[in-house]
Design a protein around this motif. Structure first.
Motif, PDB file in Angstrom:
ATOM      1  N   ASP A   1      50.588  72.524  18.456  1.00  6.84           N
ATOM      2  CA  ASP A   1      50.196  72.109  17.097  1.00  6.84           C
ATOM      3  C   ASP A   1      48.690  71.863  17.006  1.00  6.84           C
ATOM      4  N   GLY A   2      48.116  71.439  18.116  1.00  5.98           N
ATOM      5  CA  GLY A   2      46.695  71.110  18.083  1.00  5.98           C
ATOM      6  C   GLY A   2      46.104  71.101  19.478  1.00  5.98           C
ATOM      7  N   ILE A   3      44.818  70.808  19.516  1.00  2.90           N
ATOM      8  CA  ILE A   3      44.112  70.795  20.807  1.00  2.90           C
ATOM      9  C   ILE A   3      43.100  69.647  20.839  1.00  2.90           C
ATOM     10  N   LEU A   4      43.107  68.933  21.950  1.00  4.93           N
ATOM     11  CA  LEU A   4      42.005  67.987  22.181  1.00  4.93           C
ATOM     12  C   LEU A   4      40.854  68.862  22.674  1.00  4.93           C
ATOM     13  N   PHE A   5      39.844  69.012  21.837  1.00  2.00           N
ATOM     14  CA  PHE A   5      38.712  69.889  22.183  1.00  2.00           C
ATOM     15  C   PHE A   5      37.744  69.033  22.995  1.00  2.00           C
ATOM     16  N   LEU A   6      37.912  69.107  24.328  1.00  2.00           N
ATOM     17  CA  LEU A   6      37.271  68.154  25.227  1.00  2.00           C
ATOM     18  C   LEU A   6      35.850  68.541  25.602  1.00  2.00           C
ATOM     19  N   SER A   7      34.980  67.524  25.691  1.00  2.00           N
ATOM     20  CA  SER A   7      33.697  67.683  26.391  1.00  2.00           C
ATOM     21  C   SER A   7      33.653  66.594  27.435  1.00  2.00           C
ATOM     22  N   LEU A   8      33.367  66.981  28.672  1.00  4.29           N
ATOM     23  CA  LEU A   8      33.344  66.019  29.778  1.00  4.29           C
ATOM     24  C   LEU A   8      32.000  65.275  29.766  1.00  4.29           C
ATOM     25  N   LEU A   9      31.959  64.201  28.990  1.00  5.03           N
ATOM     26  CA  LEU A   9      30.684  63.506  28.744  1.00  5.03           C
ATOM     27  C   LEU A   9      30.193  62.685  29.931  1.00  5.03           C
ATOM     28  N   SER A  10      31.087  62.339  30.836  1.00 10.32           N
ATOM     29  CA  SER A  10      30.658  61.551  32.005  1.00 10.32           C
ATOM     30  C   SER A  10      29.914  62.424  33.001  1.00 10.32           C
ATOM     31  N   GLY A  11      30.076  63.736  32.908  1.00  6.92           N
ATOM     32  CA  GLY A  11      29.449  64.640  33.864  1.00  6.92           C
ATOM     33  C   GLY A  11      28.212  65.300  33.290  1.00  6.92           C
ATOM     34  N   ARG A  12      27.509  66.013  34.136  1.00  7.04           N
ATOM     35  CA  ARG A  12      26.310  66.729  33.693  1.00  7.04           C
ATOM     36  C   ARG A  12      26.433  68.197  34.064  1.00  7.04           C
ATOM     37  N   ASN A  13      27.680  68.671  34.050  1.00 10.29           N
ATOM     38  CA  ASN A  13      27.919  70.081  34.349  1.00 10.29           C
ATOM     39  C   ASN A  13      28.059  70.847  33.030  1.00 10.29           C
ATOM     40  N   PRO A  14      27.078  71.716  32.710  1.00 10.15           N
ATOM     41  CA  PRO A  14      27.104  72.409  31.414  1.00 10.15           C
ATOM     42  C   PRO A  14      28.380  73.208  31.178  1.00 10.15           C
ATOM     43  N   LYS A  15      29.025  73.618  32.265  1.00 10.01           N
ATOM     44  CA  LYS A  15      30.252  74.397  32.126  1.00 10.01           C
ATOM     45  C   LYS A  15      31.321  73.607  31.361  1.00 10.01           C
ATOM     46  N   TYR A  16      31.358  72.292  31.578  1.00  2.93           N
ATOM     47  CA  TYR A  16      32.385  71.466  30.921  1.00  2.93           C
ATOM     48  C   TYR A  16      31.836  70.666  29.740  1.00  2.93           C
TER      49      TYR A  16
END
Ligand code: 1GP
Length: 241
Positions: free
Chosen positions: A90-105
């Protein structure tokens, strides 16, 4: 239209606490879904999250489709990578890994997911994902090649959560990691929830009703439990009493 998010906002206003069961497609056999969801339907669960750091056998779509046949609850993708996106949810948590500094995530996975998302009707909920030290090296840490924030560094956790809100995230997720030894401390949840205006999700290492209530009382709006339900399915029903 953001119907699921509107419901989360309304629940926050009404102080109605929400609880998600996390289904890891690597761990849940498709054959077991009907029986497991009979218990989910009788429990206080309000949301189903599906995803994991890896989806080694590429079972995500089949797992989501089967879950949808056995529940009326909203099903949200909690993706470890863009490859886990399926329109069957139905939906997606469109995540950004804010604790990290890896541009991939922080942005790369997100860009790679657009082609698929453009062709679905999934409700997209921008979510700031903050990994916090839960006393074990988690799969998120290994896959994302980032370090969690120490539970002693409450200021860094708070500032990261608020930076997420100021950047337009609609949810903040404090994550101690699946199977964490230490859940996110109540003092941290209290500090973050008292300053944050958007809903707060907390997960990782929650194994008892007492811990669940402690987290709710500290100010979490939605709690996520995976491992404890995998290990003891009766816990689903026990939470009701
Ligand atoms: C992991 O927060 C979730 O992403 C749930 O953790 O499996 O420890 O309940 P557990």
């Amino acid at each position: 239209m953001q119907t699921m998010y509107a419901h989360i906002i309304q629940a926050k206003k009404d102080n109605q606490k929400l609880l998600a069961v996390l289904i890891d497609p690597d761990k849940m056999g498709v054959d077991h879904i009907p029986e497991f969801f009979k218990k989910v339907q009788q429990s206080i669960i309000t949301h189903v999250f599906v995803g994991g750091s890896t989806d080694a056998e590429k079972k995500m779509e089949m797992v989501v489709k089967t879950i949808k046949q056995h529940t009326t609850l909203p099903v949200l993708i909690f993706p470890g990578s863009h490859e886990q996106i399926t329109e069957a949810a139905d939906g997606i948590l469109f995540l950004s890994l804010l604790s990290g500094r890896n541009p991939k995530y922080l942005i790369e996975q997100q860009v790679q997911s657009v082609e698929k998302l453009m062709h679905t009707n999934l409700e997209i909920i921008p979510t700031g994902y903050i990994l916090i030290d839960g006393g074990i090296k988690t799969a998120v840490q290994r896959v994302s090649e980032t370090l969690p924030i120490s539970q002693h560094n409450v200021e860094a956790i708070l500032h990261t959560a608020l930076a997420g809100q100021f950047s337009g995230k609609q949810l903040i997720y404090l994550e101690a990691g699946s199977g964490a030894k230490k859940m996110v401390a109540a003092e941290i949840i209290q500090e973050v929830s008292s300053k944050l205006q958007i809903p707060l999700i907390v997960g990782g290492g929650i194994r008892s009703k007492k811990q669940l209530n402690e987290i709710y009382e500290a100010g979490a709006d939605l709690v996520v439990i995976g491992t404890a339900f995998e290990e003891n399915e009766d816990f689903l029903v026990e939470l009701k009493s």
